[in-house]
Design a protein around this motif. Structure first.
Motif, PDB file in Angstrom:
ATOM      1  N   CYS A 168      -5.821  -9.248  -0.947  1.00 10.11           N
ATOM      2  CA  CYS A 168      -5.059  -8.175  -0.300  1.00 10.11           C
ATOM      3  C   CYS A 168      -5.970  -7.305   0.566  1.00 10.11           C
ATOM      4  O   CYS A 168      -6.895  -6.671   0.054  1.00 10.11           O
ATOM      5  N   PRO A 169      -5.704  -7.231   1.874  1.00 12.85           N
ATOM      6  CA  PRO A 169      -6.583  -6.452   2.754  1.00 12.85           C
ATOM      7  C   PRO A 169      -6.488  -4.944   2.510  1.00 12.85           C
ATOM      8  O   PRO A 169      -7.356  -4.196   2.949  1.00 12.85           O
ATOM      9  N   MET A 170      -5.423  -4.510   1.789  1.00 18.66           N
ATOM     10  CA  MET A 170      -5.296  -3.082   1.521  1.00 18.66           C
ATOM     11  C   MET A 170      -6.312  -2.629   0.471  1.00 18.66           C
ATOM     12  O   MET A 170      -6.452  -1.437   0.200  1.00 18.66           O
ATOM     13  N   CYS A 221      -2.063  -5.037  -5.617  1.00 16.79           N
ATOM     14  CA  CYS A 221      -1.171  -4.746  -4.481  1.00 16.79           C
ATOM     15  C   CYS A 221      -0.923  -3.253  -4.349  1.00 16.79           C
ATOM     16  O   CYS A 221      -0.744  -2.548  -5.337  1.00 16.79           O
ATOM     17  N   LYS A 222      -0.919  -2.761  -3.105  1.00 18.37           N
ATOM     18  CA  LYS A 222      -0.663  -1.339  -2.838  1.00 18.37           C
ATOM     19  C   LYS A 222       0.736  -1.130  -2.266  1.00 18.37           C
ATOM     20  O   LYS A 222       1.030  -0.045  -1.776  1.00 18.37           O
ATOM     21  N   MET A 223       1.558  -2.193  -2.303  1.00 15.41           N
ATOM     22  CA  MET A 223       2.935  -2.131  -1.807  1.00 15.41           C
ATOM     23  C   MET A 223       3.013  -1.585  -0.375  1.00 15.41           C
ATOM     24  O   MET A 223       3.744  -0.647  -0.084  1.00 15.41           O
ATOM     25  N   CYS A 224       2.264  -2.212   0.512  1.00 15.04           N
ATOM     26  CA  CYS A 224       2.299  -1.779   1.917  1.00 15.04           C
ATOM     27  C   CYS A 224       3.631  -2.155   2.561  1.00 15.04           C
ATOM     28  O   CYS A 224       4.003  -1.619   3.597  1.00 15.04           O
ATOM     29  N   GLY A 225       4.338  -3.106   1.956  1.00 12.78           N
ATOM     30  CA  GLY A 225       5.656  -3.494   2.481  1.00 12.78           C
ATOM     31  C   GLY A 225       5.604  -4.582   3.538  1.00 12.78           C
ATOM     32  O   GLY A 225       6.638  -5.017   4.033  1.00 12.78           O
ATOM     33  N   GLN A 226       4.397  -5.024   3.906  1.00  8.65           N
ATOM     34  CA  GLN A 226       4.264  -6.108   4.901  1.00  8.65           C
ATOM     35  C   GLN A 226       3.198  -7.059   4.391  1.00  8.65           C
ATOM     36  O   GLN A 226       2.086  -7.102   4.907  1.00  8.65           O
ATOM     37  N   CYS A 227       3.574  -7.792   3.364  1.00  6.61           N
ATOM     38  CA  CYS A 227       2.576  -8.618   2.677  1.00  6.61           C
ATOM     39  C   CYS A 227       1.998  -9.697   3.597  1.00  6.61           C
ATOM     40  O   CYS A 227       2.718 -10.375   4.307  1.00  6.61           O
ATOM     41  N   VAL A 228       0.672  -9.806   3.522  1.00  2.00           N
ATOM     42  CA  VAL A 228       0.006 -10.819   4.349  1.00  2.00           C
ATOM     43  C   VAL A 228      -0.855 -11.747   3.490  1.00  2.00           C
ATOM     44  O   VAL A 228      -1.719 -12.443   4.011  1.00  2.00           O
ATOM     45  N   LEU A 229      -0.570 -11.754   2.189  1.00  2.00           N
ATOM     46  CA  LEU A 229      -1.395 -12.577   1.286  1.00  2.00           C
ATOM     47  C   LEU A 229      -1.464 -14.031   1.719  1.00  2.00           C
ATOM     48  O   LEU A 229      -2.492 -14.681   1.558  1.00  2.00           O
ATOM     49  N   ARG A 268      -7.145  -4.977   8.608  1.00  3.43           N
ATOM     50  CA  ARG A 268      -6.182  -6.095   8.465  1.00  3.43           C
ATOM     51  C   ARG A 268      -6.586  -7.320   9.276  1.00  3.43           C
ATOM     52  O   ARG A 268      -5.899  -8.326   9.262  1.00  3.43           O
ATOM     53  N   LYS A 274       2.558  -8.196  -8.485  1.00  2.00           N
ATOM     54  CA  LYS A 274       1.461  -8.224  -7.512  1.00  2.00           C
ATOM     55  C   LYS A 274       0.400  -7.167  -7.798  1.00  2.00           C
ATOM     56  O   LYS A 274      -0.756  -7.317  -7.411  1.00  2.00           O
TER      57      LYS A 274
HETATM   58  S1  SF4 Z   1      -0.722  -7.012   1.722  1.00  2.00           S
HETATM   59 FE1  SF4 Z   1      -1.523  -6.180  -0.189  1.00  2.00          FE
HETATM   60  S2  SF4 Z   1      -0.612  -4.117  -0.338  1.00  2.00           S
HETATM   61 FE2  SF4 Z   1       0.560  -5.255   1.153  1.00  2.00          FE
HETATM   62  S3  SF4 Z   1       2.281  -6.108  -0.055  1.00  2.00           S
HETATM   63 FE3  SF4 Z   1       0.657  -7.705   0.084  1.00  2.00          FE
HETATM   64  S4  SF4 Z   1      -0.549  -7.450  -1.770  1.00  2.00           S
HETATM   65 FE4  SF4 Z   1       0.648  -5.576  -1.500  1.00  2.00          FE
END
Ligand code: SF4
Length: 192
Positions: A74-76, A59-67, A83, A53
């Motif tokens: 990615c909103p991060m 991806c910033k690995m926010c841990g709550q993916c909303v893709l 968000r 990702k």
């Molecule tokens: S929302 Fe963005 S930062 Fe969070 S897990 Fe998904 S891709 Fe990664």
């Protein structure tokens, strides 16, 4: 990486399809993960998730993916980490107020969502980010939760059927008759 993000949004439908298969696979692996221990598989899966990702979505690995709810944008990557839609500063042409060279992640999210089957999810209000989940695998958490819900539903269905039959027999034996014992199941000695 920015180019890869734009590619992902243009092919949001394909990534949606791929993610759905991956999720099914991870749910099917629930008994294996449970046996090994979810804490043990967390690290390797998070590493793979970060790699894949990171390249495709920044991806910033926010841990709550909303893709799946944001058209694979990615909103991060929003400098304000919004968000739930864009701020009021989007520039003409849908460019970011803070980084003028970049398209607003929410303008892209709208574009990506319009290509996806589940594109309507963009209208749902997302909860605020839980920072305690940062760095953890979203794939694993979501599939684990879904697997647990499926297990509970199966268990509830079994219990309901098991409870319904004795009650039905007591009230109206004809609606839930006991099955006749098949001849093959009758003790041979009794038959002789
Ligand atoms: S929302 Fe963005 S930062 Fe969070 S897990 Fe998904 S891709 Fe990664």
């Amino acid at each position: 990486m920015y180019r890869a993000r734009l590619f992902a949004i243009r092919h949001a439908a394909a990534f949606e399809w791929i993610y759905q298969r991956l999720e099914r696979l991870m749910i099917a692996c629930d008994p294996v993960f449970a046996r090994i221990g979810y804490e043990r598989v967390e690290r390797p899966i998070a590493l793979v998730e970060r790699g894949v990702k990171g390249v495709l979505f920044d991806c910033k690995m926010c841990g709550q993916c909303v893709l799946s709810s944001t058209g694979m944008s990615c909103p991060m990557n929003c400098p304000k980490e919004l968000r739930n839609g864009p701020c009021g500063g989007v520039r003409p042409g849908g460019y970011c107020e803070v980084k003028p060279w970049m398209r607003c992640v929410w303008a892209l999210a709208w574009d990506g969502s319009s290509r996806m089957k589940g594109g309507d999810k963009i209208r749902e209000v997302l909860p605020p980010v839980d920072r305690s989940l940062k760095g953890s695998s979203s794939w694993l958490r979501v599939s684990r939760e879904k697997a647990a819900r499926l297990r509970e539903a199966r268990e509830a269905a079994r219990t309901t059927i098991a409870q319904a039959f004795p009650g039905a027999r007591a009230n109206e034996p004809a609606v839930a008759p006991l099955a006749t014992e098949p001849a093959s199941a009758v003790n041979r000695e009794q038959r002789q």
